[in-house]
Design a protein around this motif. Structure first.
Motif, PDB file in Angstrom:
ATOM      1  N   ALA A   1       0.992  -1.116  -0.009  1.00  0.00           N
ATOM      2  CA  ALA A   1      -0.103   0.165  -0.018  1.00  0.00           C
ATOM      3  C   ALA A   1       0.879   1.358   0.088  1.00  0.00           C
ATOM      4  CB  ALA A   1      -0.901  -0.058   1.168  1.00  0.00           C
TER       5      ALA A   1
ATOM      6  N   LYS B   1      -5.124   6.053  -1.208  1.00  0.00           N
ATOM      7  CA  LYS B   1      -6.247   5.254  -1.351  1.00  0.00           C
ATOM      8  C   LYS B   1      -6.642   4.159  -0.232  1.00  0.00           C
ATOM      9  CE  LYS B   1      -6.327   6.250  -6.341  1.00  0.00           C
ATOM     10  NZ  LYS B   1      -6.229   5.585  -7.628  1.00  0.00           N
TER      11      LYS B   1
ATOM     12  N   GLY C   1      -6.905   0.574   0.816  1.00  0.00           N
ATOM     13  CA  GLY C   1      -6.470  -0.671  -0.044  1.00  0.00           C
ATOM     14  C   GLY C   1      -7.008  -1.605   0.808  1.00  0.00           C
ATOM     15  N   TYR C   2      -7.420  -2.901  -0.086  1.00  0.00           N
ATOM     16  CA  TYR C   2      -7.591  -3.930   0.767  1.00  0.00           C
ATOM     17  C   TYR C   2      -6.790  -5.344  -0.020  1.00  0.00           C
ATOM     18  CZ  TYR C   2     -11.410  -1.047   1.520  1.00  0.00           C
ATOM     19  OH  TYR C   2     -12.504   0.240   1.612  1.00  0.00           O
TER      20      TYR C   2
ATOM     21  N   GLU D   1      -0.794  -4.779 -13.046  1.00  0.00           N
ATOM     22  CA  GLU D   1      -1.758  -3.924 -12.459  1.00  0.00           C
ATOM     23  C   GLU D   1      -2.975  -4.058 -13.231  1.00  0.00           C
ATOM     24  OE1 GLU D   1      -0.581  -0.125 -11.234  1.00  0.00           O
ATOM     25  OE2 GLU D   1      -2.547   0.297 -10.127  1.00  0.00           O
TER      26      GLU D   1
ATOM     27  N   ARG E   1      -3.583  -4.466  -7.727  1.00  0.00           N
ATOM     28  CA  ARG E   1      -1.945  -4.497  -8.049  1.00  0.00           C
ATOM     29  C   ARG E   1      -1.684  -5.885  -7.508  1.00  0.00           C
ATOM     30  NH1 ARG E   1       0.843   0.511  -8.236  1.00  0.00           N
ATOM     31  NH2 ARG E   1       2.468  -0.129  -7.107  1.00  0.00           N
TER      32      ARG E   1
ATOM     33  N   ILE F   1      -3.605  -6.545  -4.426  1.00  0.00           N
ATOM     34  CA  ILE F   1      -4.326  -5.620  -3.441  1.00  0.00           C
ATOM     35  C   ILE F   1      -5.348  -4.665  -4.148  1.00  0.00           C
ATOM     36  CG2 ILE F   1      -3.879  -3.437  -1.941  1.00  0.00           C
ATOM     37  CD1 ILE F   1      -2.083  -5.695  -1.106  1.00  0.00           C
TER      38      ILE F   1
ATOM     39  N   LEU G   1      -7.124  -1.348  -4.740  1.00  0.00           N
ATOM     40  CA  LEU G   1      -6.859  -0.106  -4.284  1.00  0.00           C
ATOM     41  C   LEU G   1      -8.295   0.687  -4.730  1.00  0.00           C
ATOM     42  CD1 LEU G   1      -3.507   0.331  -4.881  1.00  0.00           C
ATOM     43  CD2 LEU G   1      -4.445   0.783  -2.871  1.00  0.00           C
ATOM     44  N   LYS G   2      -9.112   1.059  -3.736  1.00  0.00           N
ATOM     45  CA  LYS G   2     -10.236   1.745  -4.132  1.00  0.00           C
ATOM     46  C   LYS G   2     -10.295   3.397  -4.515  1.00  0.00           C
ATOM     47  CE  LYS G   2     -14.768   2.278  -1.791  1.00  0.00           C
ATOM     48  NZ  LYS G   2     -15.291   2.765  -0.516  1.00  0.00           N
TER      49      LYS G   2
END
Lengths: 122, 140, 79
Positions: free
Chosen positions: B64, B79, B81-82, B110, B115, B135, B137-138
């Protein structure tokens, strides 16, 4: 490991190798102060750790994760939207003494997280 | 530019007690070097050892921060990230309190805000963990 | 690489990674449906294509490459 992350409501197993643990996520866990401020999201790693602890409850052994073969986190879990969860555990012994774990977290037929891992006795 | 401790608040939205990267040594388009010194009060320390969730979270937050370095350079906010997926994460050793983790993150691909990275974590020359991770990224 | 060779390699690489029979991979078939790709496994496909064929597929192009036939053409143009 993480204080007050979840509460076990029920634990069912017949053979100490597979079973279901029903849990409730606690919205007042201090982890949410940082993840994220003003926007509580249950961290994937805490859910994975919760699975490990449930596997310990089912098997009555202390366990550590040696390898995560695959973990898919397909639903964002928060303590406000997903307070009640089923943790499904299926352990099988391998010839080298390790334990293969197939686990999932879900509720009412929906699957939020699936985990395939190799565990060993601590 | 090296980012340490609170500087990293500019790169990622996570905060204590869920703050698992304390230095970003360098970042390029394709890779980043990060670190974490294991403190005794780290929430993922048990019996003096930094355990599985900590190792994985450190990797995720390093990824992240890597992405956050890019948004920072563009003058944007970090952003949310999850972790979307973890594959072949081998945890060879648990670090001890006081150990300094040194981590390399490499961007593999990506696609549509996801990613895919490879990570390697060392303490000095001891290999702690390797991992592939996706990951999300929102976008706000 | 000759186009036939390219097609054979694409089919074999994708069939192995996504655990499908090569026979279901046809030019007209939809990639996402045939390989049962969700947003996570789509990333694996893009990464695999890049590592096997040296071709990066940016997001804008990816949206247009819906069938295997479109993928063969895309890669053939960039080999």
């Amino acid at each position: 490991m993480i204080d007050n992350y979840y509460t076990v409501l029920n634990c069912t197993t017949t053979d100490h190798r597979s079973g279901v643990v029903n849990v409730r996520l606690n919205a007042d866990c201090s982890i949410y102060d940082g993840h994220f401020p003003g926007n509580p999201v249950s961290p994937g790693v805490c859910n994975i750790n919760m699975i490990r602890e449930c596997a310990e409850q089912i098997s009555q052994c202390k366990l550590r994760i040696k390898r995560i073969k695959q973990c898919r986190l397909t639903t964002l879990i928060t303590p406000l939207t997903h307070s009640q969860l089923d943790v499904n555990i299926d352990l099988s012994e391998q010839s080298d003494g390790s334990l293969k774990l197939n686990a999932s977290i879900g509720n009412e037929g929906e699957n939020y997280l699936s985990l395939k891992a190799e565990l060993t006795d601590e | 530019m090296i980012f340490r401790n609170n500087d990293i608040y500019q790169l990622i939205p996570q905060r204590p007690p869920m703050f698992m990267v304390d230095v970003v040594w360098a970042a390029t388009e394709s890779d980043a070097d990060t670190g974490l010194t294991i403190q005794e009060n780290n929430i993922f320390v048990e019996n003096g050892l930094f355990r599985e969730p900590g190792i994985i979270e450190h990797i995720a937050q390093s990824a992240a921060a890597f992405a956050g370095y890019g948004t920072f350079v563009r003058g944007e906010q970090p952003k949310l990230g999850y972790i979307g997926e973890i594959k072949d994460c081998v945890m060879h050793e648990f670090p001890h309190v006081g150990d300094e983790l040194r981590t390399r993150i490499e961007l593999v691909a990506e696609v549509n805000g996801i990613r895919l990275i490879n990570a390697e974590v060392h303490v000095q020359d001891i290999l702690i963990a390797t991992c592939q991770m996706k990951i999300f990224l929102k976008d706000d | 690489m000759e186009k036939n060779e390219l097609i054979a390699k694409v089919n074999s690489v994708l069939a192995e990674e996504f655990e499908v029979e090569e026979s279901v991979i046809t030019a007209e078939a939809n990639i996402k449906q045939t390989l049962q790709l969700d947003s996570l496994s789509l990333v694996d496909m893009v990464a695999l294509i890049e590592s096997e064929f040296g071709v990066k597929i940016p997001a804008g192009d990816l949206a247009k490459v819906q069938t295997f036939g479109a993928l063969y053409d895309y890669l053939a143009e960039r080999q």
